[in-house]
Motif scaffolding. Structure first.
Motif, PDB file in Angstrom:
ATOM      1  N   SER B 125      36.531  31.277  49.736  1.00  0.00           N
ATOM      2  CA  SER B 125      35.890  30.079  49.026  1.00  0.00           C
ATOM      3  C   SER B 125      36.853  31.891  48.010  1.00  0.00           C
ATOM      4  CB  SER B 125      34.884  29.763  48.367  1.00  0.00           C
ATOM      5  OG  SER B 125      34.228  31.308  48.468  1.00  0.00           O
ATOM      6  N   GLU B 126      36.969  31.335  46.776  1.00  0.00           N
ATOM      7  CA  GLU B 126      36.430  32.665  46.036  1.00  0.00           C
ATOM      8  C   GLU B 126      35.680  33.101  45.811  1.00  0.00           C
ATOM      9  OE1 GLU B 126      36.539  29.447  45.224  1.00  0.00           O
ATOM     10  OE2 GLU B 126      35.318  28.682  43.215  1.00  0.00           O
ATOM     11  N   ARG B 127      34.222  33.087  46.504  1.00  0.00           N
ATOM     12  CA  ARG B 127      33.481  33.226  46.261  1.00  0.00           C
ATOM     13  C   ARG B 127      33.402  34.774  46.715  1.00  0.00           C
ATOM     14  NH1 ARG B 127      31.534  28.121  45.981  1.00  0.00           N
ATOM     15  NH2 ARG B 127      30.614  28.368  48.348  1.00  0.00           N
ATOM     16  N   VAL B 128      33.330  35.358  45.543  1.00  0.00           N
ATOM     17  CA  VAL B 128      33.344  37.126  46.816  1.00  0.00           C
ATOM     18  C   VAL B 128      32.258  38.419  46.242  1.00  0.00           C
ATOM     19  CG1 VAL B 128      35.894  36.852  47.494  1.00  0.00           C
ATOM     20  CG2 VAL B 128      35.822  37.675  45.454  1.00  0.00           C
ATOM     21  N   ALA B 129      32.172  38.973  46.315  1.00  0.00           N
ATOM     22  CA  ALA B 129      31.440  40.080  46.092  1.00  0.00           C
ATOM     23  C   ALA B 129      32.402  40.336  44.585  1.00  0.00           C
ATOM     24  CB  ALA B 129      31.040  41.121  46.625  1.00  0.00           C
ATOM     25  N   THR B 130      31.076  41.317  43.578  1.00  0.00           N
ATOM     26  CA  THR B 130      31.897  41.629  42.658  1.00  0.00           C
ATOM     27  C   THR B 130      32.544  42.896  42.281  1.00  0.00           C
ATOM     28  OG1 THR B 130      31.083  40.554  41.172  1.00  0.00           O
ATOM     29  CG2 THR B 130      31.634  42.459  40.050  1.00  0.00           C
ATOM     30  N   VAL B 131      33.981  43.889  42.389  1.00  0.00           N
ATOM     31  CA  VAL B 131      34.372  44.798  42.930  1.00  0.00           C
ATOM     32  C   VAL B 131      33.415  46.249  41.622  1.00  0.00           C
ATOM     33  CG1 VAL B 131      35.709  46.536  43.122  1.00  0.00           C
ATOM     34  CG2 VAL B 131      36.215  44.447  44.142  1.00  0.00           C
ATOM     35  N   THR B 132      32.118  47.059  42.354  1.00  0.00           N
ATOM     36  CA  THR B 132      32.210  47.945  40.766  1.00  0.00           C
ATOM     37  C   THR B 132      32.390  48.605  40.777  1.00  0.00           C
ATOM     38  OG1 THR B 132      30.685  48.045  42.705  1.00  0.00           O
ATOM     39  CG2 THR B 132      30.108  49.270  41.260  1.00  0.00           C
ATOM     40  N   GLY B 133      32.807  48.476  39.398  1.00  0.00           N
ATOM     41  CA  GLY B 133      33.400  48.983  37.900  1.00  0.00           C
ATOM     42  C   GLY B 133      35.019  48.196  37.647  1.00  0.00           C
ATOM     43  N   ALA B 134      35.079  46.931  37.872  1.00  0.00           N
ATOM     44  CA  ALA B 134      35.699  45.668  37.729  1.00  0.00           C
ATOM     45  C   ALA B 134      35.394  44.159  37.994  1.00  0.00           C
ATOM     46  CB  ALA B 134      36.600  46.380  39.468  1.00  0.00           C
ATOM     47  N   THR B 135      34.044  44.422  36.763  1.00  0.00           N
ATOM     48  CA  THR B 135      33.612  42.836  37.054  1.00  0.00           C
ATOM     49  C   THR B 135      35.017  41.699  36.658  1.00  0.00           C
ATOM     50  OG1 THR B 135      31.564  44.031  36.591  1.00  0.00           O
ATOM     51  CG2 THR B 135      32.056  41.244  36.230  1.00  0.00           C
ATOM     52  N   LYS B 136      36.151  42.229  35.325  1.00  0.00           N
ATOM     53  CA  LYS B 136      36.147  41.626  34.758  1.00  0.00           C
ATOM     54  C   LYS B 136      37.771  41.408  35.465  1.00  0.00           C
ATOM     55  CE  LYS B 136      34.892  40.843  30.572  1.00  0.00           C
ATOM     56  NZ  LYS B 136      35.723  40.920  28.939  1.00  0.00           N
ATOM     57  N   SER B 137      38.563  42.230  36.268  1.00  0.00           N
ATOM     58  CA  SER B 137      39.469  41.889  37.054  1.00  0.00           C
ATOM     59  C   SER B 137      38.986  41.270  38.304  1.00  0.00           C
ATOM     60  CB  SER B 137      39.796  43.294  38.080  1.00  0.00           C
ATOM     61  OG  SER B 137      41.087  44.279  36.739  1.00  0.00           O
ATOM     62  N   THR B 138      37.656  41.948  38.416  1.00  0.00           N
ATOM     63  CA  THR B 138      37.233  40.573  40.095  1.00  0.00           C
ATOM     64  C   THR B 138      36.891  38.714  39.377  1.00  0.00           C
ATOM     65  OG1 THR B 138      35.906  42.327  40.678  1.00  0.00           O
ATOM     66  CG2 THR B 138      35.331  39.630  42.059  1.00  0.00           C
ATOM     67  N   ASP B 139      36.874  38.885  38.176  1.00  0.00           N
ATOM     68  CA  ASP B 139      36.540  37.597  37.903  1.00  0.00           C
ATOM     69  C   ASP B 139      37.806  36.997  37.282  1.00  0.00           C
ATOM     70  OD1 ASP B 139      33.783  38.033  35.365  1.00  0.00           O
ATOM     71  OD2 ASP B 139      34.374  37.210  37.325  1.00  0.00           O
ATOM     72  N   ALA B 140      39.144  37.861  37.265  1.00  0.00           N
ATOM     73  CA  ALA B 140      40.766  36.809  36.935  1.00  0.00           C
ATOM     74  C   ALA B 140      40.857  36.840  38.564  1.00  0.00           C
ATOM     75  CB  ALA B 140      41.601  37.969  36.745  1.00  0.00           C
ATOM     76  N   PHE B 141      40.546  37.136  39.535  1.00  0.00           N
ATOM     77  CA  PHE B 141      40.977  37.455  40.300  1.00  0.00           C
ATOM     78  C   PHE B 141      40.702  35.624  41.601  1.00  0.00           C
ATOM     79  CE2 PHE B 141      42.433  38.072  44.915  1.00  0.00           C
ATOM     80  CZ  PHE B 141      41.129  37.628  46.097  1.00  0.00           C
ATOM     81  N   ARG B 142      38.996  36.146  41.025  1.00  0.00           N
ATOM     82  CA  ARG B 142      38.713  35.061  41.570  1.00  0.00           C
ATOM     83  C   ARG B 142      39.387  33.509  40.958  1.00  0.00           C
ATOM     84  NH1 ARG B 142      33.397  37.018  40.004  1.00  0.00           N
ATOM     85  NH2 ARG B 142      32.418  38.454  41.626  1.00  0.00           N
ATOM     86  N   LYS B 143      39.240  33.495  39.728  1.00  0.00           N
ATOM     87  CA  LYS B 143      39.866  32.031  38.810  1.00  0.00           C
ATOM     88  C   LYS B 143      41.259  31.931  39.258  1.00  0.00           C
ATOM     89  CE  LYS B 143      37.929  33.049  34.416  1.00  0.00           C
ATOM     90  NZ  LYS B 143      37.350  33.485  33.010  1.00  0.00           N
ATOM     91  N   ALA B 144      42.031  33.060  39.613  1.00  0.00           N
ATOM     92  CA  ALA B 144      42.741  32.956  40.577  1.00  0.00           C
ATOM     93  C   ALA B 144      43.045  31.986  41.541  1.00  0.00           C
ATOM     94  CB  ALA B 144      43.781  33.808  40.127  1.00  0.00           C
ATOM     95  N   ILE B 145      41.780  31.936  42.765  1.00  0.00           N
ATOM     96  CA  ILE B 145      42.121  31.695  43.651  1.00  0.00           C
ATOM     97  C   ILE B 145      41.148  30.376  43.661  1.00  0.00           C
ATOM     98  CG2 ILE B 145      40.412  31.278  45.981  1.00  0.00           C
ATOM     99  CD1 ILE B 145      42.641  34.297  46.063  1.00  0.00           C
TER     100      ILE B 145
END
Lengths: 309, 154
Positions: B125-145
């Motif tokens: 699923s898109e429910r991956v843990a947030t990369v420390t110090g890269a919250t928004k990049s992780t959020d954008a990635f999750r949304k893309a997935i």
């Protein structure tokens, strides 16, 4: 039948138990075999987390902590982890005490660090509780908690997962299981040499102070990381149960041991006790230890000397 | 392991060795104990007068559990104020078998989110843990997935 191929270096990483777990295998065995071994080894971490995490309300540990005053039959994993944690508590006169989980929660250590999912147990942190309130029956494999508590297996579970994962990779010439800096180095590296492991420099994210040459040994470090209490900045998640304080002075303690479970727990226990008593504890346990002082000075016991180049 | 030389106290060594051996032999699973039986209902119960049961519409039979996703490779796109991420997700036999970052148009390096495709394979699923110090990049990635999986959904 020996393969004529030179060994290859295989690598896999994943998030497990709230940290990045990286595994390396040095072997001439074919890829499907390596992949299957990695699958099992990573499963060890998932399993230990399912059983031992205090952050998951449905873990076997959390369910145990909700049954006070009655013997509960538990899995071999939970029994052995609790037993070892209790043993180390006894050896440190209660300075290291896995029953202080409710206090850790009260200091804000109630979130899995990476996923930031918050959990609370509802156990009152001011209720007196200690490792003496945990009764084990080896014959029945039951645990009876005499008082409400949150049992924290943070210093034992990861080490035990590393030891299990190493077993799954035991068919290879060499293997490295590294869970966020706590690791076991098995066999030899791709050059046929003992693995070269650095003691991390707490002041530099990618720097190291000393390097060790190891084969078939675990290295675990306590302190030296940045997990500080959001509520009380002078506290981090290693707390002396007798004083309620975190150790000050030394930056970290690194232990080398034949089992990661021991290295993990004893690094935490020694760090809690401070350099003098900590090195003495390690001497008594027959384990190698190194404290990194505030000036990045290294203080080792005799057992550690033989690992340093 | 048993033959390596060590200075470790023999009792502690035996404790560790036995513990790891026992747990390893037990395997990576455990059985959840059954819920304890409820106590029997009390004997004296005042009967409640029953209204005649109204005829109920027959409940529809539960749909058989079918596949969630179509087969194939699907593109997804997600953005935050720091930029956008474009991914492809490949589904085979209803399983996410491959994830690729095909575009990273963010202020921050793609290297922050490079470990995340492997996590998607594990989490399915898109429910991956947030990369420390890269919250928004992780959020954008999750949304893309999530976007890609929405395209793949049946």
């Amino acid at each position: 039948m020996q393969s004529a191929q030179p060994p290859t270096h295989w690598h896999r990483a994943a998030l497990r138990m709230d940290t990045v777990v990286e595994m390396t295998a040095v072997t001439a065995r074919p890829e499907p075999e390596v992949a299957a071994a990695f699958d099992r080894a990573f499963r060890a971490f998932s399993f230990v987390e399912e059983v031992c995490s205090r952050f998951r309300p449905d873990s076997e540990l959390s369910r145990l902590c909700r049954q006070v005053g009655t013997p509960v039959r538990v899995s071999a994993l939970l029994f052995e982890a609790v037993r070892f944690a209790r043993e180390v508590a006894a050896l440190t006169g209660g300075a290291f005490d896995p029953t202080i989980g409710a206090r850790l929660e009260a200091f804000g250590f109630n979130r899995e660090y990476l996923t930031q999912v918050e959990r609370g147990s509802g156990v009152d942190p001011d209720n007196p509780v200690s490792h003496l309130d945990v009764l084990l029956d080896e014959g029945e494999r039951t645990i009876a908690l005499q008082r409400p508590m949150v049992f924290d297996l943070g210093a034992v579970a990861k080490g035990l997962a590393i030891d299990l994962a190493v077993r799954d990779l035991s068919g290879f010439t060499g293997a490295l299981v590294n869970a966020g800096g706590d690791l076991f180095a098995a066999g030899v590296d791709a050059n046929g040499e003992p693995w070269r492991i650095g003691i991390r420099d707490p002041a530099r994210p990618d720097g190291w102070i000393e390097s060790l040459r190891l084969s078939d040994a675990a290295v675990c470090t306590s302190g030296g990381d940045l997990r500080r209490s959001p509520l009380q900045p002078d506290l981090h998640h290693v707390i002396d149960a007798r004083s309620g304080l975190s150790p000050t002075g030394d930056l970290s303690c690194t232990v080398v041991a034949p089992y990661a479970m021991a290295a993990d727990a004893f690094a935490t226990a020694a760090f809690l006790l401070g350099r003098e008593q900590g090195l003495r504890l390690l001497d008594q346990a027959g384990l190698a230890g190194a404290f990194v002082g505030p000036a990045l000075d290294l203080h080792i016991n005799p057992a550690m000397a033989r690992y340093l180049q | 392991m048993a033959t390596r030389t060590t200075t470790m106290d023999p009792r502690l060594l035996a404790l560790c060795s036995a513990a790891v051996g026992i747990v390893y032999a037990a395997g990576y699973y455990y059985t959840v104990p059954p819920v304890p039986a409820l106590p029997p209902a009390p004997a004296a119960v005042i009967p409640v007068p029953q209204a005649p049961a109204a005829p109920e519409a027959a409940a529809p039979a539960p749909a058989a559990r079918g596949p969630k996703y179509q087969e194939g490779t699907f593109k997804g796109y997600g953005h935050e104020d720091i930029g956008a991420v474009e991914v492809t997700v490949t589904i085979k036999n209803d399983v996410i078998v491959d994830v690729q970052i095909v575009g990273c148009y963010t202020r921050y390096s793609q290297s922050y989110i490079d470990p995340l495709p492997a996590e998607v394979l594990v989490e399915q699923s898109e429910r991956v843990a947030t990369v420390t110090g890269a919250t928004k990049s992780t959020d954008a990635f999750r949304k893309a997935i999530r976007n890609a999986l929405d395209h793949a959904s049946l």
